[in-house]
Scaffold this active site. Sequence first.
Site, PDB file in Angstrom:
ATOM      1  N   HIS A 260      28.539  78.881 146.852  1.00 29.08           N
ATOM      2  CA  HIS A 260      29.514  79.307 147.847  1.00 29.08           C
ATOM      3  C   HIS A 260      29.754  78.435 148.903  1.00 29.08           C
ATOM      4  O   HIS A 260      30.799  78.132 149.353  1.00 29.08           O
ATOM      5  CB  HIS A 260      29.011  80.728 148.571  1.00 29.08           C
ATOM      6  CG  HIS A 260      29.598  81.175 149.759  1.00 29.08           C
ATOM      7  ND1 HIS A 260      30.903  81.302 149.672  1.00 29.08           N
ATOM      8  CD2 HIS A 260      29.350  81.156 151.132  1.00 29.08           C
ATOM      9  CE1 HIS A 260      31.385  81.621 151.054  1.00 29.08           C
ATOM     10  NE2 HIS A 260      30.244  81.635 151.666  1.00 29.08           N
TER      11      HIS A 260
ATOM     12  N   ARG B  85      42.941  87.404 142.797  1.00 31.53           N
ATOM     13  CA  ARG B  85      41.900  87.919 141.646  1.00 31.53           C
ATOM     14  C   ARG B  85      41.347  89.088 142.561  1.00 31.53           C
ATOM     15  O   ARG B  85      40.840  88.869 143.628  1.00 31.53           O
ATOM     16  CB  ARG B  85      40.918  86.777 141.786  1.00 31.53           C
ATOM     17  CG  ARG B  85      39.622  87.215 140.706  1.00 31.53           C
ATOM     18  CD  ARG B  85      38.663  86.223 140.391  1.00 31.53           C
ATOM     19  NE  ARG B  85      38.054  85.999 141.898  1.00 31.53           N
ATOM     20  CZ  ARG B  85      37.225  85.150 141.963  1.00 31.53           C
ATOM     21  NH1 ARG B  85      36.807  84.293 140.861  1.00 31.53           N
ATOM     22  NH2 ARG B  85      36.428  84.783 142.900  1.00 31.53           N
TER      23      ARG B  85
ATOM     24  N   GLU C 238      35.590  84.278 131.614  1.00 32.09           N
ATOM     25  CA  GLU C 238      34.264  83.544 132.173  1.00 32.09           C
ATOM     26  C   GLU C 238      33.031  84.120 131.598  1.00 32.09           C
ATOM     27  O   GLU C 238      32.383  83.651 132.125  1.00 32.09           O
ATOM     28  CB  GLU C 238      34.582  83.512 133.726  1.00 32.09           C
ATOM     29  CG  GLU C 238      34.817  84.724 134.259  1.00 32.09           C
ATOM     30  CD  GLU C 238      34.867  84.893 135.898  1.00 32.09           C
ATOM     31  OE1 GLU C 238      34.720  83.834 136.490  1.00 32.09           O
ATOM     32  OE2 GLU C 238      35.124  85.942 136.467  1.00 32.09           O
TER      33      GLU C 238
ATOM     34  N   ASN D  11      33.486  77.951 136.153  1.00 30.41           N
ATOM     35  CA  ASN D  11      32.165  78.028 136.635  1.00 30.41           C
ATOM     36  C   ASN D  11      31.242  78.832 136.321  1.00 30.41           C
ATOM     37  O   ASN D  11      30.146  78.725 135.881  1.00 30.41           O
ATOM     38  CB  ASN D  11      32.458  78.393 138.235  1.00 30.41           C
ATOM     39  CG  ASN D  11      33.846  77.389 138.876  1.00 30.41           C
ATOM     40  OD1 ASN D  11      33.735  76.328 138.454  1.00 30.41           O
ATOM     41  ND2 ASN D  11      34.033  77.967 139.914  1.00 30.41           N
ATOM     42  N   ASP D  12      31.805  80.126 135.754  1.00 29.22           N
ATOM     43  CA  ASP D  12      30.844  81.005 135.216  1.00 29.22           C
ATOM     44  C   ASP D  12      30.773  80.986 133.702  1.00 29.22           C
ATOM     45  O   ASP D  12      29.642  81.012 133.143  1.00 29.22           O
ATOM     46  CB  ASP D  12      31.646  82.312 135.775  1.00 29.22           C
ATOM     47  CG  ASP D  12      30.900  83.124 136.992  1.00 29.22           C
ATOM     48  OD1 ASP D  12      30.023  82.703 137.264  1.00 29.22           O
ATOM     49  OD2 ASP D  12      31.917  83.416 137.646  1.00 29.22           O
TER      50      ASP D  12
ATOM     51  N   CYS E  94      41.079  77.850 136.141  1.00 31.84           N
ATOM     52  CA  CYS E  94      40.697  77.689 137.708  1.00 31.84           C
ATOM     53  C   CYS E  94      39.347  77.456 138.218  1.00 31.84           C
ATOM     54  O   CYS E  94      39.055  77.533 139.213  1.00 31.84           O
ATOM     55  CB  CYS E  94      41.262  79.074 138.409  1.00 31.84           C
ATOM     56  SG  CYS E  94      40.146  80.459 137.850  1.00 31.84           S
TER      57      CYS E  94
HETATM   58  C1  PEP Z   1      34.579  80.711 137.965  1.00 31.87           C
HETATM   59  O1  PEP Z   1      33.930  81.219 137.473  1.00 31.87           O
HETATM   60  O2  PEP Z   1      35.134  79.535 137.228  1.00 31.87           O
HETATM   61  C2  PEP Z   1      35.886  81.099 138.902  1.00 31.87           C
HETATM   62  C3  PEP Z   1      36.681  80.503 139.554  1.00 31.87           C
HETATM   63  O3  PEP Z   1      35.419  82.173 139.915  1.00 31.87           O
HETATM   64  P1  PEP Z   1      34.293  82.078 140.911  1.00 31.87           P
HETATM   65  O4  PEP Z   1      33.943  80.509 141.047  1.00 31.87           O
HETATM   66  O5  PEP Z   1      34.729  82.454 142.381  1.00 31.87           O
HETATM   67  O6  PEP Z   1      33.001  82.667 140.224  1.00 31.87           O
HETATM   68 MG    MG Z   2      33.791  83.386 138.368  1.00 31.21          MG
END
Ligand code: PEP
Ligand code: MG
Length: 578
Positions: free
Chosen positions: A190, A333, A432, A455-456, A503
């Site tokens: 974060h 989202r 994800e 990311n996930d 994304c």
């Molecule tokens: C991701 O998981 O790639 C994503 C864009 O969502 P976040 O980073 O908010 O989990």
């Molecule tokens: Mg995510």
Amino acid sequence: MNKLEGIGVSPGIVTGEIFLLRNVISSIPSYLIEKSQLPGEIERFKRALIKTGNEIKEIQGKVKGEFRKEARIFDVHLLILKDKRMIREVIQRLREKRENVESAFAFVAQRFITAFSQIDADYLRERRFDIEDVSKRVLRNLLGVQCENLSQLKEKAVVIAHNLSPSETAGMSRDKVVAFATDIGGRTSHTAIMARALEIPAVVGLKDITSRVQNGDFIIIDGSMGSVIISPDEETLERYKKQQEDLLVVRRELSTLKDLPCQTKDGRRIKLRSNIELPEEIMHTPSYGAEGIGLYRTEFFYLNRQDLPGEEEQYISYKTAAEKTKPYPVIIRTLDIGGDKFASSFQVPTELNPFLGWRAIRFCLARTDIFKTQLRAILRASPFGNLKIMYPMISGVEELRKANLILEEAKAELETEKKDFDSNLEVGVMIETPSAAMTADILAREADFFSIGTNDLIQYSIAVDRINEKIAYLYEPAHPAILRLIEKIVEAAHKEKIWVEMCGEMAAEPSFALLLLGLEIDALSMSPFAIPEIKKIIRQVTFREAKEFAKKTFSFETTKEVTDYSRTFYREKGLLNE
Ligand code: PEP
Ligand code: MG
């Protein structure tokens, strides 16, 4: 001179003096007092409470303008500070046990924290973080440990901290904090995402930088390479200053691409959109040439406040985003609370495996009241521009169906209330989780689009915690498993004639632009400032080249082979800004 390597999470080179955010209390003294000392101890306690109250009010006053919503958390902190039961218990313990006030207060505060941790109601249980926060402040004041606070910064400085919490980030004066570096954290934590949103160069995961520096030390932060240099010698400083200037020249050059289309030399278009963490950012994104907002994270509505964001408040914000961005889309989202996101906020209890726990769509399908309020607000804002919805953390088609049922209920309610909404609003799924990727063919039949959240997807597929710096070396978008998953997702989407964007942070990495283009991704969404560099790369190649590049990439067995090949190719084609 001392060079440390960490994880560069927000690019840019900055030099400056250190402001060390020391907010850790190492130990609490415990000793017995005489009866005659009792009034003095009670007086010290009262003074510490008053001082703490003043501090909280001061921070609250400073953060109110820009981060109004976030500042509400401090009302809760003030209430805790005035809690009569807590005060009574401390004084009673002082009298009965004859111990020093720090020790008595720490004991009582801990009892409250433990009691709150055991409460069933999530909202109340989460208040223990606030009690913890307030009691640390009181203890610092009792101990005379200066409570450093980013809003106190008088001069521009590079902030060094063990970690930065949401309230510290909110209290940050952006024209004073020129860069920051922390002991812990990963690229997609974060803190990192916030740094990019605020365009503050940052390096995280430096392990022990807080114990290696002193206030006032001179430092170089290289947020692009992920390194920091403490007390650099003249020659190093000159070298970095030159790099800093070169970077500015590159940025200036890149800004000339703003209004040019993002297409290859042979005319293949790919859309570049921006990721938004804070509503204020919407104003900045057009200056980077974004074709809309590909990921509007909505967690910020729910942060650092006691109450829930109402439909009206959300509606106004989504409506503004839609109006300011049209004709381009804004992909909202739905709430993705949980995981590492704002663990100190309410509603999501502490879990042993938060990333595998009650987050995102799982939370929303359980708390349909919260979910439907958000959906109604989005629907009502939809006639004002080009809004789309996407659901996070979908693990299978049943969740998509359940979410859509609630959306249908929201639509039916609005129809009855004679409130307008765009009945053709597109609804997408974030891919994800590995299970969503593996069932992309099924999901594609019921979704209007996909957005790949790498990311996930990476953390779940490689089983590597995205915020743990110790295993950050394993967090590899170029892992052949990830590349295969992406290929499969795109194929499944296109087979059902729906479009796919990415994304996750991988979309912002110049070294993957060619590959993603070759894999026929339709759109990439990223921090706005990353857009020009990706556009530059895409405009320098042909779609054919990108396809060949992708094909070759798939012949490799290891991450290293993939990255080596990519590096050589980019270098030979002059695609790198070196
Ligand atoms: C991701 O998981 O790639 C994503 C864009 O969502 P976040 O980073 O908010 O989990
Ligand atoms: Mg995510």
